[in-house]
Design an enzyme around this catalytic site. Sequence first.
Site, PDB file in Angstrom:
ATOM      1  N   ASN A 163       0.849  -1.428   0.357  1.00  0.00           N
ATOM      2  CA  ASN A 163       0.221  -0.208   0.250  1.00  0.00           C
ATOM      3  C   ASN A 163       0.755   0.954   0.095  1.00  0.00           C
ATOM      4  OD1 ASN A 163       0.978  -0.501   2.344  1.00  0.00           O
ATOM      5  ND2 ASN A 163      -0.663   1.384   3.577  1.00  0.00           N
ATOM      6  N   TYR A 164       2.509   1.172   0.249  1.00  0.00           N
ATOM      7  CA  TYR A 164       3.221   2.047  -0.379  1.00  0.00           C
ATOM      8  C   TYR A 164       2.689   2.766  -1.220  1.00  0.00           C
ATOM      9  CZ  TYR A 164       5.461   1.419   4.254  1.00  0.00           C
ATOM     10  OH  TYR A 164       5.564   0.548   5.442  1.00  0.00           O
ATOM     11  N   SER A 165       2.374   4.550  -1.683  1.00  0.00           N
ATOM     12  CA  SER A 165       2.274   5.257  -2.698  1.00  0.00           C
ATOM     13  C   SER A 165       1.632   4.339  -3.855  1.00  0.00           C
ATOM     14  CB  SER A 165       3.735   5.374  -3.149  1.00  0.00           C
ATOM     15  OG  SER A 165       4.229   6.050  -2.547  1.00  0.00           O
ATOM     16  N   ALA A 166       0.144   3.952  -2.965  1.00  0.00           N
ATOM     17  CA  ALA A 166      -0.826   2.946  -4.093  1.00  0.00           C
ATOM     18  C   ALA A 166       0.124   1.730  -4.619  1.00  0.00           C
ATOM     19  CB  ALA A 166      -0.982   3.910  -4.556  1.00  0.00           C
ATOM     20  N   GLY A 167       0.965   1.033  -4.071  1.00  0.00           N
ATOM     21  CA  GLY A 167       1.669  -0.105  -5.424  1.00  0.00           C
ATOM     22  C   GLY A 167       3.204   0.425  -6.006  1.00  0.00           C
TER      23      GLY A 167
END
Length: 323
Positions: free
Chosen positions: A60-64
């Site tokens: 989920n970091y920076s939407a993948g």
Amino acid sequence: MKTVRLGKSGLEISAAVLGMMSYGDPIRGGSSWALDINAARPIVRAAFDAGITTFDTSNNYSAGTSEQITGELVKELGPRENMQIFTKVFAPVRESRNAFGLSRVAILREIDASLSRLGTDYVDLYQIHRFDPVTPIEETMEALHDVVKSGKARYIGASSMWAWQFAQLQHAAATNGFTKFIAMQDQYNLLQREEEREMHPFAEATGVGVIPWAPLASGYVTRPWGADGSGRAALDQFGMSLQRDSNREIVDAVEAIASERGVPMAQVALAWVAGRSAVSAPIVGATKPHHIDDVVAGLELELTADEVQRLESPYSPRHPSGF
């Protein structure tokens, strides 16, 4: 940089882990503070040249897009077997059913999605990002066991939860013959030491390695009390909990020891974390190449018993944060 074993497992990692949350597509990922791949490249290269071979990210970091950048940069550094990639599952990454938590559906779908973004066929450590109070723990542990047995992850780990929850998960694994966790990634620094009460003694007693996040307390122990931090610090919800007046004496002690030693405050704070017996390797963030220099020097710095006492004595009990 030396290498260490993660807890009592056979996994060998670098003595510091590079946190990849700082890197991602600031537009597609929705994180305005994230560094894109071109800005991240020299920092990651500097970390690798310094001996950091272990990289921690999340789905989920920076939407993948953090996973995508991690995968691309690791490929540039050399053979995959020379690097260790950690990622996580739990937080929602899409608007759909079963896109959140630790159900069998979510875990089996998200490991494939993460591997696709990372451009690799396995991760060295697959971590549950938080505890799921809804999904039966046996379902979660069996799904993680299947991920390991399929070869998509070498080991599994957990992050930021109550010690009794972690113990429940480990017990379910042991009782059913499933793969157990070898690592706990929790918030631990001079301003937030509550994990010393239950989680760290449990981890040491059971051979689990601790890889703390935010070892520099979101930057609050790297600058004099009251000094302005980065723009990102103002958006850090976990860092907000560290802005209590009672922390000033701790930060002042870090500043004083750093001045006496003639080193940056970050090195003193990191040396303290790395020197705790439960800790295998701290997870460090870096947005500038010189941050890597501080990491290397901090791991080499040995604090005296008197300095440790000065850093620890002002601490007072507080509510755990970060989960």
